[in-house]
Write a protein that holds these residues in place. Structure first.
Motif, PDB file in Angstrom:
ATOM      1  N   MET A  14       0.822  -1.205   0.000  1.00  0.00           N
ATOM      2  CA  MET A  14       0.000   0.000   0.000  1.00  0.00           C
ATOM      3  C   MET A  14       0.860   1.262   0.000  1.00  0.00           C
ATOM      4  SD  MET A  14      -3.148  -1.028   2.580  1.00  0.00           S
ATOM      5  CE  MET A  14      -4.013   0.537   2.303  1.00  0.00           C
ATOM      6  N   ALA A  18       0.968   4.073  -2.965  1.00  0.00           N
ATOM      7  CA  ALA A  18       0.716   5.480  -2.647  1.00  0.00           C
ATOM      8  C   ALA A  18       1.880   6.351  -3.094  1.00  0.00           C
ATOM      9  CB  ALA A  18       0.471   5.633  -1.150  1.00  0.00           C
ATOM     10  N   GLN A  22       1.601   9.358  -5.744  1.00  0.00           N
ATOM     11  CA  GLN A  22       2.024  10.715  -5.378  1.00  0.00           C
ATOM     12  C   GLN A  22       3.072  11.235  -6.360  1.00  0.00           C
ATOM     13  OE1 GLN A  22       1.017  13.048  -3.844  1.00  0.00           O
ATOM     14  NE2 GLN A  22       2.385  14.036  -2.401  1.00  0.00           N
ATOM     15  N   LEU A  31      -3.234  12.866   0.199  1.00  0.00           N
ATOM     16  CA  LEU A  31      -3.100  11.502  -0.303  1.00  0.00           C
ATOM     17  C   LEU A  31      -2.550  10.597   0.797  1.00  0.00           C
ATOM     18  CD1 LEU A  31      -1.764  10.319  -3.709  1.00  0.00           C
ATOM     19  CD2 LEU A  31      -0.700   9.431  -1.645  1.00  0.00           C
ATOM     20  N   TRP A  32      -1.581  11.084   1.543  1.00  0.00           N
ATOM     21  CA  TRP A  32      -1.007  10.279   2.617  1.00  0.00           C
ATOM     22  C   TRP A  32      -1.967  10.152   3.786  1.00  0.00           C
ATOM     23  CZ3 TRP A  32       2.699   7.313   1.239  1.00  0.00           C
ATOM     24  CH2 TRP A  32       3.552   7.701   0.212  1.00  0.00           C
ATOM     25  N   THR A  35      -4.303   7.464   2.792  1.00  0.00           N
ATOM     26  CA  THR A  35      -3.604   6.191   2.916  1.00  0.00           C
ATOM     27  C   THR A  35      -3.552   5.743   4.370  1.00  0.00           C
ATOM     28  OG1 THR A  35      -2.249   6.682   0.969  1.00  0.00           O
ATOM     29  CG2 THR A  35      -1.421   4.993   2.477  1.00  0.00           C
ATOM     30  N   TRP A  66      -9.667   4.372  -2.135  1.00  0.00           N
ATOM     31  CA  TRP A  66      -8.203   4.514  -2.073  1.00  0.00           C
ATOM     32  C   TRP A  66      -7.526   3.786  -3.226  1.00  0.00           C
ATOM     33  CZ3 TRP A  66      -4.145   1.056  -1.696  1.00  0.00           C
ATOM     34  CH2 TRP A  66      -2.882   1.638  -1.465  1.00  0.00           C
ATOM     35  N   MET A  70      -5.415   5.422  -6.328  1.00  0.00           N
ATOM     36  CA  MET A  70      -3.971   5.203  -6.401  1.00  0.00           C
ATOM     37  C   MET A  70      -3.591   4.524  -7.717  1.00  0.00           C
ATOM     38  SD  MET A  70      -2.938   6.508  -3.568  1.00  0.00           S
ATOM     39  CE  MET A  70      -4.383   7.573  -3.408  1.00  0.00           C
ATOM     40  N   TYR A  97     -10.321  14.285  -1.414  1.00  0.00           N
ATOM     41  CA  TYR A  97      -9.639  13.647  -0.289  1.00  0.00           C
ATOM     42  C   TYR A  97     -10.306  14.005   1.035  1.00  0.00           C
ATOM     43  CZ  TYR A  97      -5.871  11.982  -3.281  1.00  0.00           C
ATOM     44  OH  TYR A  97      -5.156  11.311  -4.244  1.00  0.00           O
TER      45      TYR A  97
END
Length: 460
Positions: A14, A18, A22, A31-32, A35, A66, A70, A97
């Motif tokens: 994962m 991600a 990114q 985004l993080w 995640t 997610w 991604m 997000y």
């Protein structure tokens, strides 16, 4: 999923996906954050008392909100489902997000609250004992035979065939319970037999696995649904594996897993051939059309899951409001392709003769169109708590038999995730409760369940 595979396989994978997304899309810290929420949801699945509703809801969320984003961000492939007015600007991605994170946090907090308040007791599956013993080969054969007849009738009458309007209309609204039985009801009966067999033998036998996969495969072909074999077989097999691992007397064999992989592959081909005939009107031997459906089936690994596009539609919609949310909640399913979400999303499905296809908002799109993050969080939190309470009720009705409970929770999570018209959810849940009540009466009666007066220690 075993601990080593989870921590040293899934979690690093994962993070790597991600990082690739990114690097390609540059979506920033959100985004993080998404995640981290997704990883937290999966970690919370690993509690002593498993919640099948929460587990399936979390997996569907991670795949739809997610993983899909991604995968598309890392590969720069276009999204399959319509996304309304979503332009892909950084501002809109920021809102995406925000909404996705809030939904994920509501799921996570709902599960934490249930663990704190009512879901702290140990599992009860050992307090019950089947008098009848394991299911015999003859009984499995009868069950498979009855399923074959039932699903043949369903296919001919189209009580529930994907995209196909019913060809036979029965009086007194009898189409509805027959469609329910085709979708999940017969699988609930199958799961009850599996629960008996696993409890008696304390392992999943090849005969039981074969029966599961045969019935689920027939259901999938009958309903022209590639998802049916997965949504029926996987919850039953997972629950049986979980029980077997808790008892610890037999090692879970690789044969059921290999059988599942083989059956799923065969069913995808069979259903694709059938869909070519039903939806395009050409022969199943048409190589070009068959190749298209097989390619579409392969891409379902990423694009099958509802979530991302529905939130995109909501964040880019200028008229989103609580009024719009309530209109969606009360909308008549007869609107079909003319419904509110179909118009907002820009869905290009047309009303064909005898066929109806829709793009699905799921609960993601319905709640996000209320427009406010606070109300999105509150609505998803209430939905999560109600779903967990529904699971507790079903456990009680079914004498805490984990296999049918897992199947039911998977079906409820799938119905919420693929929600199109909220008004249809109530009758679906009611039919499920009625059938669970009937199966519970059978379990307590001639089917052979007896409650033990003294619970067996959990360490045994």
């Amino acid at each position: 999923m075993r601990g080593r595979l989870f921590w040293w396989g899934l979690m690093p994978a994962m993070l790597l996906l991600a990082l690739a997304a990114q690097s390609s899309a540059g979506h920033g810290w959100r985004l993080w954050a998404l995640t981290a929420v997704s990883m937290g949801l999966l970690i919370l699945m690993r509690t002593t008392l498993v919640s099948w509703f929460y587990s399936f809801m979390s997996v569907f969320y991670v795949l739809g909100c997610w993983f899909k984003v991604m995968a598309h961000s890392a590969s720069d492939l276009p999204y399959v489902e319509p996304a309304g007015n979503f332009s892909g600007s950084l501002a809109e991605w920021g809102e995406y997000y925000d909404f996705a994170i809030v939904i994920g946090l509501a799921l996570l907090i709902g599960r934490v609250l249930s663990l704190m308040v009512w879901d702290r007791r140990p599992p009860h599956e050992r307090r019950w004992e089947f008098r009848a013993g394991g299911v015999t080969g003859g009984q499995w054969a009868v069950l498979i035979g009855v399923a074959a007849v039932f699903y043949l009738i369903n296919n001919v009458a189209a009580f529930f065939v994907t995209g196909v309007n019913a060809r036979v209309t029965l009086p007194f609204a009898l189409n509805a319970p027959l469609a329910f039985m085709a979708l999940i009801g017969f699988a609930m009966v199958l799961a009850t037999f599996v629960a008996r067999d696993v409890a008696a033998r304390q392992q999943m036998t090849p005969a039981a696995a074969f029966a599961i996969l045969m019935v689920a495969s027939m259901a999938s072909v009958s309903m022209a649904s590639r998802a049916a074999v997965v949504m029926q077989a996987i919850p039953i097999l997972l629950a049986a594996h979980y029980l077997q691992s808790r008892w610890g007397k037999h090692q879970f064999g690789k044969l059921p897993v290999l059988m599942l992989g083989g059956f799923v592959s065969l069913v995808l081909v069979a259903v694709s051939i059938y869909r070519v005939k039903v939806f395009s009107g050409v022969s199943g031997g048409d190589g070009e059309m068959l190749g298209f459906f097989l390619l579409e089936s392969g891409l379902l690994v990423v694009d099958r899951w509802v979530g991302a596009e529905a939130i995109m539609v909501a964040v880019a919609e200028p008229v989103r409001s609580m009024d719009l949310f309530w209109r969606l909640m009360a909308e008549d399913p007869a609107m079909g392709v003319d419904s509110i979400y179909q118009q907002l999303s820009g869905g290009k499905y047309e009303l064909l003769k005898g066929l109806t296809f829709l793009t699905l908002p799921g609960y993601f799109g319905v709640v996000s169109l209320c427009g406010e993050l606070f109300w999105v969080f509150a609505l998803v939190l209430v939905m999560t708590l109600m779903g967990l309470a529904f699971e507790a009720l079903v456990r009680r009705l079914l004498c805490h038999q984990m296999v049918p409970v897992a199947l039911i929770c998977g079906a409820v999570a799938n119905a919420l995730t693929q929600l199109s018209f909220p008004r249809l959810l109530g009758p679906f849940l009611l039919q499920m409760l009625v059938l669970a009540f009937i199966l519970g009466l059978v379990l307590r009666g001639p089917f052979g369940l007896v409650e033990q007066r003294r619970p067996v220690p959990d360490s045994v």
